[in-house]
Write an enzyme that holds these catalytic residues in place. Structure first.
Site, PDB file in Angstrom:
ATOM      1  NE  ARG A  20      -1.209   2.615   2.766  1.00 20.82           N
ATOM      2  CZ  ARG A  20      -0.729   3.786   3.176  1.00 20.82           C
ATOM      3  NH1 ARG A  20      -0.708   4.825   2.352  1.00 20.82           N
ATOM      4  NH2 ARG A  20      -0.214   3.909   4.386  1.00 20.82           N
ATOM      5  CG  ASP A  21       3.385   4.231   2.985  1.00 24.89           C
ATOM      6  OD1 ASP A  21       3.125   5.174   2.230  1.00 24.89           O
ATOM      7  OD2 ASP A  21       4.066   4.361   4.011  1.00 24.89           O
TER       8      ASP A  21
ATOM      9  CG  ASN B  24       7.530   3.572   4.008  1.00 24.01           C
ATOM     10  OD1 ASN B  24       6.913   4.109   4.912  1.00 24.01           O
ATOM     11  ND2 ASN B  24       7.049   3.490   2.774  1.00 24.01           N
TER      12      ASN B  24
ATOM     13  CG  HIS C 241       8.749   7.735   5.490  1.00 25.46           C
ATOM     14  ND1 HIS C 241       8.223   8.156   4.294  1.00 25.46           N
ATOM     15  CD2 HIS C 241       7.778   6.989   6.058  1.00 25.46           C
ATOM     16  CE1 HIS C 241       6.989   7.699   4.144  1.00 25.46           C
ATOM     17  NE2 HIS C 241       6.699   6.986   5.216  1.00 25.46           N
TER      18      HIS C 241
ATOM     19  CG  HIS D  86       4.990   4.095   9.118  1.00 28.79           C
ATOM     20  ND1 HIS D  86       4.050   3.411   8.369  1.00 28.79           N
ATOM     21  CD2 HIS D  86       5.735   4.762   8.209  1.00 28.79           C
ATOM     22  CE1 HIS D  86       4.239   3.660   7.088  1.00 28.79           C
ATOM     23  NE2 HIS D  86       5.254   4.479   6.972  1.00 28.79           N
TER      24      HIS D  86
ATOM     25  CB  CYS E 299       3.447  11.056   2.092  1.00 30.74           C
ATOM     26  SG  CYS E 299       1.828  11.859   2.087  1.00 30.74           S
TER      27      CYS E 299
END
Length: 320
Positions: free
Chosen positions: A23-24, A257, A217, A215, A248
């Site tokens: 997803r991300d 990430n 990055h 989470h 993002c």
């Protein structure tokens, strides 16, 4: 991974990793990654021993075209009883689709920064929370759990510093909505080890009511240092993306990430068991590179495990 090295004092013995690459990681790719390729990538991560996934998001195909096959991707794994599958949902329409598709949990997200929330979802934080309350009512009796993500928890690209109290207030609102899993998201790579410790300690009173996840990055090269800080505070849940995919799409200068294989390497070499195979994660990272058609920033996928031996004939011998 083999035998664990002795643990570092104060570190947990085990950690849970949620893979967010499907997803991300893929949401910002300029070329659509096909449904079979997404399924193959997730399968490779399952084969590597991962069991928690943010598989997709149920968002407008116009806003995030890469996620237009959300239901199809999820349907390939909904019968896997050994996997926990979540999806990001921005609104009631997305929640209805996610529940119908059979997710285990829906991830609801708001920003600690008002400016980023407006840019990211075109709503104020108060509007987002009112929408979450409606989604919580929708989820009642379905067996689908709610998880809360706090974006820009360590800083905002528009406002700069984010008050720790804004993070605490949003986390408390999530608990009030019945969420039992809260992620602090380093949306633009502004986290530092000191900020991680500050925020984890500020949320310590919530730890008994909800699992806290981190989470990060790697935008400024300290993603794994922030993980180390989280481990030192006893945090056991982390989110990462295979190969370092991601960033993002609604912030400037966002990069990938923390790479899952790099995260697993750090943890296992620090005595923290993850249940994942580093060798198979490296293969999954190489598959991710082929899927997106470019080099990814993960480091361990290039260097290999620490004790991977090379033949002496593979390098030249110094002269003189």
């Amino acid at each position: 991974m083999g035998t664990l090295v002795p643990g570092i004092p104060g570190f947990p013995d085990r950690a849970v990793i949620t893979e967010v690459g499907p997803r991300d990681g893929l949401q910002s790719e300029p070329v659509f990654v096909s449904t079979p390729e997404k399924i193959a990538l997730i399968q490779s991560l399952l084969d590597a021993g991962l069991r928690h996934f943010e598989v997709t998001s149920f968002v407008s195909p116009r806003a995030v075209p890469q996620m237009r096959d959300a239901a199809e991707v999820l349907s390939a794994f909904r019968d896997r009883k050994d996997a926990h599958l979540t999806a990001l949902v921005p609104n009631m329409r997305g929640a209805e689709a996610a529940i119908e598709a059979g997710v285990d949990a829906m991830v609801l997200f708001a920003s600690a920064s008002e400016s980023h929330n407006l840019k990211n979802v075109n709503r104020s934080r108060a509007q987002s929370l009112r929408g979450f309350a409606d989604i919580a009512k929708l989820a009642e009796g379905t067996g689908v759990k709610l998880q809360g993500a706090i974006a820009t928890a360590f800083g905002c690209p528009f406002e700069g510093e984010v008050d720790v109290q804004a993070v605490v207030d949003l986390a408390c609102a999530y608990v009030d909505l019945g969420m039992d899993y809260i992620t602090l998201g380093d949306t633009t790579g502004m986290a530092t080890p000191a900020l991680v410790i500050q925020r984890v300690q500020a949320l310590r009173h919530l730890r008994g009511e909800a699992a806290l996840a981190l989470h990060f990055h790697n935008t400024r090269g300290v993603g794994l240092a922030c993980v180390y800080a989280g481990l030192s505070q006893g945090v056991t849940h982390y989110e990462s993306s295979i190969g370092g995919l991601g960033g993002c799409p609604f912030v400037p200068r966002a990069t990938g990430n923390v790479a899952t294989e790099d995260l697993v390497y750090l943890m296992e070499e620090s005595g923290v068991s993850t249940g994942a195979s580093l060798d198979l994660l490296i293969e999954a990272a190489k598959l991710a590179e082929r899927v997106v058609g470019r080099e990814l920033p993960g480091q361990v996928m290039k260097a290999g495990p620490r004790l991977a031996a090379a033949s002496m004939d593979s390098v030249r011998t110094a002269n003189g």
